[in-house]
Design a protein around this motif. Sequence first.
Motif, PDB file in Angstrom:
ATOM      1  N   LYS A 172       0.746  -1.247  -0.013  1.00  0.00           N
ATOM      2  CA  LYS A 172      -0.034  -0.159  -0.047  1.00  0.00           C
ATOM      3  C   LYS A 172       1.128   1.289  -0.022  1.00  0.00           C
ATOM      4  O   LYS A 172       1.750   1.347   0.618  1.00  0.00           O
ATOM      5  N   ASP A 173       0.420   2.316  -0.457  1.00  0.00           N
ATOM      6  CA  ASP A 173       1.116   3.594  -0.591  1.00  0.00           C
ATOM      7  C   ASP A 173       0.480   4.571   0.571  1.00  0.00           C
ATOM      8  O   ASP A 173      -0.886   4.442   0.599  1.00  0.00           O
ATOM      9  N   GLY A 174       1.197   5.041   1.206  1.00  0.00           N
ATOM     10  CA  GLY A 174       0.831   5.990   2.231  1.00  0.00           C
ATOM     11  C   GLY A 174       0.180   5.558   3.679  1.00  0.00           C
ATOM     12  O   GLY A 174      -0.410   6.271   4.379  1.00  0.00           O
ATOM     13  N   VAL A 175       0.155   4.178   3.636  1.00  0.00           N
ATOM     14  CA  VAL A 175      -0.403   3.537   4.916  1.00  0.00           C
ATOM     15  C   VAL A 175       0.345   2.340   5.319  1.00  0.00           C
ATOM     16  O   VAL A 175       0.721   1.596   4.474  1.00  0.00           O
ATOM     17  N   ASP A 176       0.734   1.819   6.342  1.00  0.00           N
ATOM     18  CA  ASP A 176       1.628   0.771   6.709  1.00  0.00           C
ATOM     19  C   ASP A 176       0.953  -0.319   7.345  1.00  0.00           C
ATOM     20  O   ASP A 176       1.486  -1.133   8.117  1.00  0.00           O
ATOM     21  N   GLY A 177      -0.513  -0.577   7.068  1.00  0.00           N
ATOM     22  CA  GLY A 177      -0.970  -1.632   7.683  1.00  0.00           C
ATOM     23  C   GLY A 177      -2.738  -1.283   7.625  1.00  0.00           C
ATOM     24  O   GLY A 177      -3.134  -0.530   7.095  1.00  0.00           O
ATOM     25  N   VAL A 178      -3.220  -2.117   8.378  1.00  0.00           N
ATOM     26  CA  VAL A 178      -4.754  -1.984   8.529  1.00  0.00           C
ATOM     27  C   VAL A 178      -5.037  -1.115   9.869  1.00  0.00           C
ATOM     28  O   VAL A 178      -4.686  -1.651  10.887  1.00  0.00           O
ATOM     29  N   TYR A 179      -6.004  -0.249   9.658  1.00  0.00           N
ATOM     30  CA  TYR A 179      -6.379   0.696  10.925  1.00  0.00           C
ATOM     31  C   TYR A 179      -7.893   0.545  11.168  1.00  0.00           C
ATOM     32  O   TYR A 179      -8.602   0.000   9.864  1.00  0.00           O
ATOM     33  N   THR A 180      -8.233   0.808  12.256  1.00  0.00           N
ATOM     34  CA  THR A 180      -9.667   0.591  12.755  1.00  0.00           C
ATOM     35  C   THR A 180     -10.369   1.988  11.968  1.00  0.00           C
ATOM     36  O   THR A 180     -11.629   1.753  11.900  1.00  0.00           O
ATOM     37  N   LYS A 184      -5.585   8.979   8.170  1.00  0.00           N
ATOM     38  CA  LYS A 184      -5.567  10.412   7.692  1.00  0.00           C
ATOM     39  C   LYS A 184      -6.732  11.428   8.167  1.00  0.00           C
ATOM     40  O   LYS A 184      -6.637  12.701   8.163  1.00  0.00           O
ATOM     41  N   LYS A 185      -7.765  10.631   8.631  1.00  0.00           N
ATOM     42  CA  LYS A 185      -9.167  11.460   9.118  1.00  0.00           C
ATOM     43  C   LYS A 185      -9.518  11.406  10.363  1.00  0.00           C
ATOM     44  O   LYS A 185      -9.759  12.210  11.014  1.00  0.00           O
ATOM     45  N   ASP A 186      -8.860  10.237  11.138  1.00  0.00           N
ATOM     46  CA  ASP A 186      -9.198  10.191  12.632  1.00  0.00           C
ATOM     47  C   ASP A 186      -7.853   9.758  13.333  1.00  0.00           C
ATOM     48  O   ASP A 186      -7.238   8.609  13.056  1.00  0.00           O
ATOM     49  N   PRO A 187      -7.263  10.574  13.985  1.00  0.00           N
ATOM     50  CA  PRO A 187      -6.266  10.577  14.809  1.00  0.00           C
ATOM     51  C   PRO A 187      -6.391   9.693  15.908  1.00  0.00           C
ATOM     52  O   PRO A 187      -5.009   9.265  16.619  1.00  0.00           O
ATOM     53  N   THR A 188      -7.445   9.144  16.418  1.00  0.00           N
ATOM     54  CA  THR A 188      -7.481   8.139  17.533  1.00  0.00           C
ATOM     55  C   THR A 188      -7.381   6.711  16.921  1.00  0.00           C
ATOM     56  O   THR A 188      -7.530   5.755  17.576  1.00  0.00           O
ATOM     57  N   THR A 189      -7.386   6.521  15.568  1.00  0.00           N
ATOM     58  CA  THR A 189      -7.314   5.224  14.988  1.00  0.00           C
ATOM     59  C   THR A 189      -6.263   4.150  15.493  1.00  0.00           C
ATOM     60  O   THR A 189      -5.264   4.952  15.747  1.00  0.00           O
ATOM     61  N   GLU A 190      -6.544   3.166  15.438  1.00  0.00           N
ATOM     62  CA  GLU A 190      -5.500   2.124  16.186  1.00  0.00           C
ATOM     63  C   GLU A 190      -5.046   1.129  14.766  1.00  0.00           C
ATOM     64  O   GLU A 190      -5.840   0.642  14.138  1.00  0.00           O
ATOM     65  N   LYS A 191      -3.688   0.928  14.751  1.00  0.00           N
ATOM     66  CA  LYS A 191      -3.349   0.106  13.738  1.00  0.00           C
ATOM     67  C   LYS A 191      -3.341  -1.518  14.333  1.00  0.00           C
ATOM     68  O   LYS A 191      -3.231  -1.511  15.557  1.00  0.00           O
ATOM     69  N   LEU A 192      -3.842  -2.336  13.593  1.00  0.00           N
ATOM     70  CA  LEU A 192      -3.659  -3.850  14.081  1.00  0.00           C
ATOM     71  C   LEU A 192      -2.825  -4.525  13.518  1.00  0.00           C
ATOM     72  O   LEU A 192      -2.507  -4.509  12.166  1.00  0.00           O
ATOM     73  N   ASP A 193      -2.201  -5.310  14.419  1.00  0.00           N
ATOM     74  CA  ASP A 193      -1.033  -6.110  13.996  1.00  0.00           C
ATOM     75  C   ASP A 193      -1.617  -7.433  13.234  1.00  0.00           C
ATOM     76  O   ASP A 193      -0.886  -8.072  12.383  1.00  0.00           O
TER      77      ASP A 193
END
Length: 249
Positions: A172-180, A184-193
């Motif tokens: 993916k470009d611009g993102v390093d994984g899957v987030y909740t 870019k829009k939600d600073p409280t989002t969490e990255k899922l391992d």
Amino acid sequence: METQNEIERTSSAAPAKRRRVLLKLSGEVFGGGKLGVDPDTVRSVAKQIAATVGQVEVAIVVGGGNFFRGAELSASGMDRSRADYMGMLGTVMNCLALQDFLEQAGVDTRVQSAITMGQVAEAYIPRRAIRHMEKGRVVIFGAGAGLPYFSTDTVAAQRALEVHADVVLAAKDGVDGVYTADPKKDPTTEKLDTLTYDDAQRRNIRVMDQTAFSLCRDNKLAMVVFGMEGEGNVTRAILGERIGTYASA
């Protein structure tokens, strides 16, 4: 001292099975954020893939969004089928660019196209693709599924199943994984391992398009979603390092 029978058993032992991966590269990766092909970007990706040859069997599905997007052309009034075929031809141009830079890096490659174009690519034949990989060649799949209305996400899942890949690697470009949520829009989002397909569906997390997602879930095909940014990320993902988000059944 070994007996003759022991020597024969050792020599006839099957070689260890290598990891086989299907790498999905979007057209935007080839363009470096611009229209067309960015040579420096493609050269960098090719070198990272080349570093894994001999250790891992690699097949690649490429997108064509740096040239054409069928859905966007269709929204502008073009016939959807014709627009999708234009997008498929764009993927073949990216295949040839990647093939050139891989071969400059000393990697033997084959391009297989779902649309017949014998002067630049082989026809897509799963068994032949598998044989190429067993011989250490990198196989690049172009022209999508050869049919309109199918995304390259879906083609990546389909090709991975047909060539018996162990995992789909979605770069993916611009993102390093899957987030909740959208980081870019939600600073409280969490990255899922890690993520299960059922959990992704329940939480409405879009890993890939829905058809591709269903293919992976129903056939228990694992997927790694990772970011292109970062030194050697493509190499690390192909070699099986834990990077990005690991999604599975």
